[in-house]
Write a protein that holds these residues in place. Sequence first.
Motif, PDB file in Angstrom:
ATOM      1  N   LEU A   1      10.778  -5.773   1.281  1.00  0.00           N
ATOM      2  CA  LEU A   1       9.940  -6.900   1.603  1.00  0.00           C
ATOM      3  C   LEU A   1       8.691  -6.386   2.034  1.00  0.00           C
ATOM      4  CD1 LEU A   1      12.236  -9.415   3.570  1.00  0.00           C
ATOM      5  CD2 LEU A   1      12.242  -8.796   1.233  1.00  0.00           C
ATOM      6  N   VAL A   2       7.387  -6.836   1.048  1.00  0.00           N
ATOM      7  CA  VAL A   2       6.127  -6.433   1.296  1.00  0.00           C
ATOM      8  C   VAL A   2       5.209  -7.705   1.869  1.00  0.00           C
ATOM      9  CG1 VAL A   2       4.409  -5.557   0.255  1.00  0.00           C
ATOM     10  CG2 VAL A   2       6.461  -5.072  -0.489  1.00  0.00           C
ATOM     11  N   ASP A   3       4.602  -7.560   2.985  1.00  0.00           N
ATOM     12  CA  ASP A   3       3.905  -8.344   3.660  1.00  0.00           C
ATOM     13  C   ASP A   3       2.418  -8.164   2.937  1.00  0.00           C
ATOM     14  OD1 ASP A   3       2.440 -10.312   5.021  1.00  0.00           O
ATOM     15  OD2 ASP A   3       2.176  -8.891   6.980  1.00  0.00           O
ATOM     16  N   CYS A   4       1.748  -8.810   2.038  1.00  0.00           N
ATOM     17  CA  CYS A   4       0.598  -8.670   1.432  1.00  0.00           C
ATOM     18  C   CYS A   4      -0.445  -9.522   2.092  1.00  0.00           C
ATOM     19  CB  CYS A   4       0.668  -9.341   0.147  1.00  0.00           C
ATOM     20  SG  CYS A   4       1.932  -8.268  -1.048  1.00  0.00           S
TER      21      CYS A   4
ATOM     22  N   THR B   1       4.762 -14.044   9.087  1.00  0.00           N
ATOM     23  CA  THR B   1       6.001 -14.781  10.029  1.00  0.00           C
ATOM     24  C   THR B   1       6.994 -14.710   9.036  1.00  0.00           C
ATOM     25  OG1 THR B   1       4.507 -15.886  11.311  1.00  0.00           O
ATOM     26  CG2 THR B   1       6.377 -16.718  11.133  1.00  0.00           C
ATOM     27  N   SER B   2       7.031 -15.105   7.921  1.00  0.00           N
ATOM     28  CA  SER B   2       7.846 -15.228   6.967  1.00  0.00           C
ATOM     29  C   SER B   2       8.618 -14.046   6.680  1.00  0.00           C
ATOM     30  CB  SER B   2       7.589 -16.173   5.669  1.00  0.00           C
ATOM     31  OG  SER B   2       7.088 -17.405   6.097  1.00  0.00           O
ATOM     32  N   CYS B   3       7.811 -12.978   6.017  1.00  0.00           N
ATOM     33  CA  CYS B   3       8.238 -11.816   5.775  1.00  0.00           C
ATOM     34  C   CYS B   3       9.096 -11.105   7.068  1.00  0.00           C
ATOM     35  CB  CYS B   3       6.992 -10.645   5.495  1.00  0.00           C
ATOM     36  SG  CYS B   3       7.570  -9.174   4.786  1.00  0.00           S
TER      37      CYS B   3
ATOM     38  N   LEU C   1      10.719  -3.186   5.374  1.00  0.00           N
ATOM     39  CA  LEU C   1       9.494  -3.923   5.466  1.00  0.00           C
ATOM     40  C   LEU C   1       8.361  -3.082   5.303  1.00  0.00           C
ATOM     41  CD1 LEU C   1       9.954  -6.094   8.709  1.00  0.00           C
ATOM     42  CD2 LEU C   1      10.615  -6.567   6.508  1.00  0.00           C
ATOM     43  N   ILE C   2       7.318  -3.372   4.321  1.00  0.00           N
ATOM     44  CA  ILE C   2       6.284  -2.738   4.316  1.00  0.00           C
ATOM     45  C   ILE C   2       4.935  -3.619   4.612  1.00  0.00           C
ATOM     46  CG2 ILE C   2       4.744  -1.593   2.424  1.00  0.00           C
ATOM     47  CD1 ILE C   2       7.096  -0.860   0.739  1.00  0.00           C
ATOM     48  N   ASP C   3       4.255  -2.998   5.300  1.00  0.00           N
ATOM     49  CA  ASP C   3       3.005  -3.824   5.973  1.00  0.00           C
ATOM     50  C   ASP C   3       1.810  -3.343   4.914  1.00  0.00           C
ATOM     51  OD1 ASP C   3       1.174  -5.052   7.056  1.00  0.00           O
ATOM     52  OD2 ASP C   3       1.506  -4.393   8.964  1.00  0.00           O
TER      53      ASP C   3
END
Length: 267
Positions: free
Chosen positions: A127-130, A18-20, A36-38
């Motif tokens: 931005l990377v969602d880890c 959500t924040s990413c 964005l990178i998932d």
Amino acid sequence: MAKIACFANSKGGVGKTTSCLAVGTCLADLGYKTLLIDLDHQGNLSDDVGRGDEDYTITDLFEDPKFDINKLVYPALNKEKEIENLNVIPADITLATEARAAERYRHRLQILSDGLKPIKDHYDFILVDCRPAIDLSIENALLITDIVIVPVDMDRRATKGISDLFEVIAEIKRDDKFDYMLVKTKIDSRNKIMLKATEERIDSMDLMVSDTVIRTSEDFKKATEEKMPICYYAKNSKSHQDYMSLTNEILDHMEIPGERYKDLKAV
């Protein structure tokens, strides 16, 4: 050249995805070209920007480090409309398996760094969602990140996740000093006892904590159900206002010149 921010915590369910996405859409709204990178095989971020079922995903890069990364980049969508200044590299369920298989490569920790080189100059931010578990793909991201954004909810296990995460980052970077920002999420002022206990735990750890907090809201669930970023689903909500404020704070913390949100209203 793009600044890289990883959204990470060793505990799940704290608001990383959500924040990413929210910060990413805010940056794009301000005019910053954002990717964005998932890196979560569940692909929730991908799904939230209409890219949950693509021919190519980040898995292809870890399967073949020489894969053309341009084939992995898609415009992020709000419903079926492209979001200006916002692209995404999606993930799928095969990522976790392939990340383990990529251990065979000699330069396995440079897969993401080398892969991004052809497009890194095209963006202001990546931005990377880890995902919560640390695997090769997450190690790749943490190695090259300029800042780690650590969402933490009002659960005692979330603060334990911070310590675990920081140990991993220090080991990967071979340096105890790295830039980060803790962000308190899912804040419910009515739950005073739990809020006070968590505040005390965080204070005792002497961490860099953002001034902005993210208040709990049903708008997040509704936006996810509609497959819309929160800033489009509820533009005037407290949820969007909180993330606009957080975006300003991240830009200030990183000393990035350029646009900011002005005259934010308390909701």
